[in-house]
Design a protein around this motif. Sequence first.
Motif, PDB file in Angstrom:
ATOM      1  N   ARG A  64       0.737  -1.255   0.001  1.00 29.27           N
ATOM      2  CA  ARG A  64       0.048   0.098  -0.146  1.00 29.27           C
ATOM      3  C   ARG A  64       0.912   1.154   0.051  1.00 29.27           C
ATOM      4  O   ARG A  64       0.641   2.244  -0.568  1.00 29.27           O
ATOM      5  N   ASN A  65       1.898   1.188   0.818  1.00 21.99           N
ATOM      6  CA  ASN A  65       2.933   2.507   1.019  1.00 21.99           C
ATOM      7  C   ASN A  65       4.082   2.548  -0.114  1.00 21.99           C
ATOM      8  O   ASN A  65       4.929   3.189   0.192  1.00 21.99           O
ATOM      9  N   LYS A  66       3.910   1.443  -1.209  1.00 27.80           N
ATOM     10  CA  LYS A  66       5.055   1.354  -2.090  1.00 27.80           C
ATOM     11  C   LYS A  66       6.401   1.310  -1.552  1.00 27.80           C
ATOM     12  O   LYS A  66       7.428   1.767  -2.095  1.00 27.80           O
ATOM     13  N   ILE A  67       6.352   0.249  -0.768  1.00 27.35           N
ATOM     14  CA  ILE A  67       7.822  -0.061  -0.058  1.00 27.35           C
ATOM     15  C   ILE A  67       8.156  -1.396  -0.918  1.00 27.35           C
ATOM     16  O   ILE A  67       7.496  -2.336  -1.106  1.00 27.35           O
ATOM     17  N   GLU A  68       9.394  -1.239  -1.616  1.00 22.52           N
ATOM     18  CA  GLU A  68       9.658  -2.365  -2.516  1.00 22.52           C
ATOM     19  C   GLU A  68      10.329  -3.840  -2.138  1.00 22.52           C
ATOM     20  O   GLU A  68       9.952  -4.802  -2.773  1.00 22.52           O
ATOM     21  N   THR A  69      10.884  -3.490  -0.833  1.00 20.53           N
ATOM     22  CA  THR A  69      11.648  -4.665  -0.220  1.00 20.53           C
ATOM     23  C   THR A  69      11.110  -5.180   1.081  1.00 20.53           C
ATOM     24  O   THR A  69      10.722  -4.449   1.848  1.00 20.53           O
ATOM     25  N   PHE A  70      10.663  -6.402   1.048  1.00 20.13           N
ATOM     26  CA  PHE A  70       9.970  -7.057   2.271  1.00 20.13           C
ATOM     27  C   PHE A  70      10.743  -8.294   2.564  1.00 20.13           C
ATOM     28  O   PHE A  70      11.091  -9.163   1.670  1.00 20.13           O
ATOM     29  N   GLU A  71      11.432  -8.288   3.849  1.00 18.38           N
ATOM     30  CA  GLU A  71      11.979  -9.665   4.263  1.00 18.38           C
ATOM     31  C   GLU A  71      11.152 -10.341   5.309  1.00 18.38           C
ATOM     32  O   GLU A  71      11.045  -9.562   6.183  1.00 18.38           O
ATOM     33  N   VAL A  72      11.223 -11.395   5.545  1.00 18.70           N
ATOM     34  CA  VAL A  72      10.384 -12.136   6.648  1.00 18.70           C
ATOM     35  C   VAL A  72      10.999 -13.475   7.073  1.00 18.70           C
ATOM     36  O   VAL A  72      11.506 -14.167   6.185  1.00 18.70           O
ATOM     37  N   ILE A  73      11.250 -13.921   8.340  1.00 16.78           N
ATOM     38  CA  ILE A  73      11.794 -15.103   8.746  1.00 16.78           C
ATOM     39  C   ILE A  73      10.527 -16.021   8.881  1.00 16.78           C
ATOM     40  O   ILE A  73       9.555 -15.782   9.400  1.00 16.78           O
ATOM     41  N   SER A  74      10.705 -17.278   8.219  1.00 12.18           N
ATOM     42  CA  SER A  74       9.912 -18.256   8.443  1.00 12.18           C
ATOM     43  C   SER A  74      10.626 -19.560   8.799  1.00 12.18           C
ATOM     44  O   SER A  74      11.331 -19.300  10.165  1.00 12.18           O
ATOM     45  N   VAL A  75      10.576 -20.727   8.392  1.00 11.36           N
ATOM     46  CA  VAL A  75      11.402 -21.844   8.956  1.00 11.36           C
ATOM     47  C   VAL A  75      11.365 -22.657   7.851  1.00 11.36           C
ATOM     48  O   VAL A  75      10.861 -23.046   6.896  1.00 11.36           O
ATOM     49  N   LEU A  76      12.818 -23.508   7.941  1.00  8.84           N
ATOM     50  CA  LEU A  76      12.794 -24.747   7.051  1.00  8.84           C
ATOM     51  C   LEU A  76      11.615 -25.970   7.066  1.00  8.84           C
ATOM     52  O   LEU A  76      11.404 -26.135   8.198  1.00  8.84           O
ATOM     53  N   GLY A  77      11.258 -26.144   6.075  1.00 10.32           N
ATOM     54  CA  GLY A  77      10.089 -26.979   5.711  1.00 10.32           C
ATOM     55  C   GLY A  77       8.821 -26.414   5.902  1.00 10.32           C
ATOM     56  O   GLY A  77       7.768 -27.361   5.973  1.00 10.32           O
ATOM     57  N   ALA A  78       8.733 -25.224   5.799  1.00  4.55           N
ATOM     58  CA  ALA A  78       7.403 -24.484   5.848  1.00  4.55           C
ATOM     59  C   ALA A  78       6.507 -25.029   4.713  1.00  4.55           C
ATOM     60  O   ALA A  78       7.125 -25.324   3.472  1.00  4.55           O
ATOM     61  N   ASP A  79       5.313 -25.470   4.713  1.00  2.62           N
ATOM     62  CA  ASP A  79       4.488 -26.019   3.683  1.00  2.62           C
ATOM     63  C   ASP A  79       2.853 -26.084   4.042  1.00  2.62           C
ATOM     64  O   ASP A  79       2.701 -26.578   5.387  1.00  2.62           O
ATOM     65  N   VAL A  80       2.408 -25.444   3.608  1.00  8.36           N
ATOM     66  CA  VAL A  80       0.796 -25.048   3.644  1.00  8.36           C
ATOM     67  C   VAL A  80       0.207 -26.462   4.013  1.00  8.36           C
ATOM     68  O   VAL A  80      -0.921 -26.689   4.692  1.00  8.36           O
ATOM     69  N   ASN A  81       0.748 -27.569   3.419  1.00 13.05           N
ATOM     70  CA  ASN A  81       0.080 -28.890   3.384  1.00 13.05           C
ATOM     71  C   ASN A  81       0.970 -29.936   4.423  1.00 13.05           C
ATOM     72  O   ASN A  81       0.515 -30.932   4.680  1.00 13.05           O
ATOM     73  N   SER A  82       1.580 -29.266   5.334  1.00 10.90           N
ATOM     74  CA  SER A  82       2.452 -30.146   6.202  1.00 10.90           C
ATOM     75  C   SER A  82       1.294 -30.586   7.429  1.00 10.90           C
ATOM     76  O   SER A  82       0.390 -29.777   7.675  1.00 10.90           O
ATOM     77  N   ASN A  83       1.468 -31.718   8.005  1.00 13.67           N
ATOM     78  CA  ASN A  83       0.731 -32.316   9.163  1.00 13.67           C
ATOM     79  C   ASN A  83       1.221 -31.601  10.366  1.00 13.67           C
ATOM     80  O   ASN A  83       0.409 -31.591  11.254  1.00 13.67           O
ATOM     81  N   THR A  84       2.287 -30.618  10.250  1.00 10.09           N
ATOM     82  CA  THR A  84       2.787 -30.016  11.436  1.00 10.09           C
ATOM     83  C   THR A  84       2.343 -28.785  11.549  1.00 10.09           C
ATOM     84  O   THR A  84       2.448 -28.163  10.728  1.00 10.09           O
ATOM     85  N   PHE A  85       1.723 -28.253  12.523  1.00  9.79           N
ATOM     86  CA  PHE A  85       0.827 -27.055  12.658  1.00  9.79           C
ATOM     87  C   PHE A  85       1.720 -25.766  12.527  1.00  9.79           C
ATOM     88  O   PHE A  85       1.408 -25.100  11.673  1.00  9.79           O
ATOM     89  N   TYR A  86       2.897 -25.965  13.266  1.00 12.30           N
ATOM     90  CA  TYR A  86       4.006 -24.812  12.881  1.00 12.30           C
ATOM     91  C   TYR A  86       4.356 -24.541  11.517  1.00 12.30           C
ATOM     92  O   TYR A  86       4.314 -23.509  11.120  1.00 12.30           O
ATOM     93  N   ASN A  87       4.766 -25.845  10.798  1.00 10.90           N
ATOM     94  CA  ASN A  87       5.096 -25.770   9.383  1.00 10.90           C
ATOM     95  C   ASN A  87       4.089 -25.298   8.576  1.00 10.90           C
ATOM     96  O   ASN A  87       4.353 -24.607   7.622  1.00 10.90           O
ATOM     97  N   SER A  88       2.896 -25.580   8.734  1.00 13.66           N
ATOM     98  CA  SER A  88       1.651 -25.266   7.858  1.00 13.66           C
ATOM     99  C   SER A  88       1.285 -23.929   7.980  1.00 13.66           C
ATOM    100  O   SER A  88       1.010 -23.204   7.040  1.00 13.66           O
ATOM    101  N   VAL A  89       1.363 -23.227   9.384  1.00  7.09           N
ATOM    102  CA  VAL A  89       1.181 -21.914   9.454  1.00  7.09           C
ATOM    103  C   VAL A  89       2.059 -21.108   8.798  1.00  7.09           C
ATOM    104  O   VAL A  89       1.845 -20.028   8.009  1.00  7.09           O
ATOM    105  N   LYS A  90       3.517 -21.431   9.047  1.00  8.54           N
ATOM    106  CA  LYS A  90       4.430 -20.756   8.149  1.00  8.54           C
ATOM    107  C   LYS A  90       4.204 -20.795   6.644  1.00  8.54           C
ATOM    108  O   LYS A  90       4.538 -19.889   5.775  1.00  8.54           O
ATOM    109  N   GLY A  91       3.636 -21.914   6.123  1.00  2.67           N
ATOM    110  CA  GLY A  91       3.624 -22.274   4.656  1.00  2.67           C
ATOM    111  C   GLY A  91       2.429 -21.462   4.333  1.00  2.67           C
ATOM    112  O   GLY A  91       2.592 -20.686   3.175  1.00  2.67           O
ATOM    113  N   GLU A  92       1.574 -21.063   5.212  1.00  3.85           N
ATOM    114  CA  GLU A  92       0.165 -20.053   4.800  1.00  3.85           C
ATOM    115  C   GLU A  92       0.909 -18.760   4.669  1.00  3.85           C
ATOM    116  O   GLU A  92       0.559 -18.066   3.702  1.00  3.85           O
ATOM    117  N   MET A  93       1.609 -18.234   5.657  1.00  4.80           N
ATOM    118  CA  MET A  93       2.324 -17.042   5.596  1.00  4.80           C
ATOM    119  C   MET A  93       3.164 -16.787   4.522  1.00  4.80           C
ATOM    120  O   MET A  93       2.947 -15.703   3.701  1.00  4.80           O
TER     121      MET A  93
END
Length: 218
Positions: free
Chosen positions: A103-132
């Motif tokens: 919205r504010n035209k900021i071109e660069t965005f960096e975020v920390i996720s986790v190795l193994g992030a996957d929206v279809n993961s059976n692990t809640f933590y990894n699935s949430v990071k996958g959605e993110m």
Amino acid sequence: MNPKTAILIGATGLTGGILLTLLLKDSSYSKIKIFGRNSCQKSHPKIEEHLGDLFKLETFAEAFKGDVVFCCIGTTKAKTPNKETYKKIDCGIPVAAAKLAKRNKIETFEVISVLGADVNSNTFYNSVKGEMERDVLAIGLKNSYIFQPSLIGGDRDEKRLGEKIAQVSFKFFDFVIVNKYKMIAAETIAKAMLLVAKNGYEETRIESHQIKNISDRG
């Protein structure tokens, strides 16, 4: 080169706190806007703090302006046992921040996720990071970088017994762990984030071993 303004979310956490220290020392940045619930407890001419409810990040829209966003927000099952609240922190806040950046035209965005992030993961933590990750990338910012570290090593203020045990185990068995899964220091992640913000990177998702390589080369 004109000095830049950095936006930092998660400055009171381990990696975010280290990144803040690096930003304060970096002459490329003249201002660091910190958004959080609690103060970072640091006084510096570069720091501009905005304290409030990060679940309502859109209320900070007018102040949420700069050149790059560093999102280091995150929680744990021990700190946040309620899954709905957990998801609001680990997914909702980064996605809201990415939307404000767009919205504010900021071109660069960096975020920390986790190795193994996957929206279809059976692990809640990894699935949430996958959605993110999915939702952040769908916003379509010019430069989005998702850092996927393995277990993060470092001294935290709060006690995390399970994490401490895991860190000791990772150190003990380090010689047999594949590089991709080796424990990575918070300092290494913070340094890599700063370098990628300056120099870019050829991939959007940056896995743990790549984070270390970036930091080592820098």
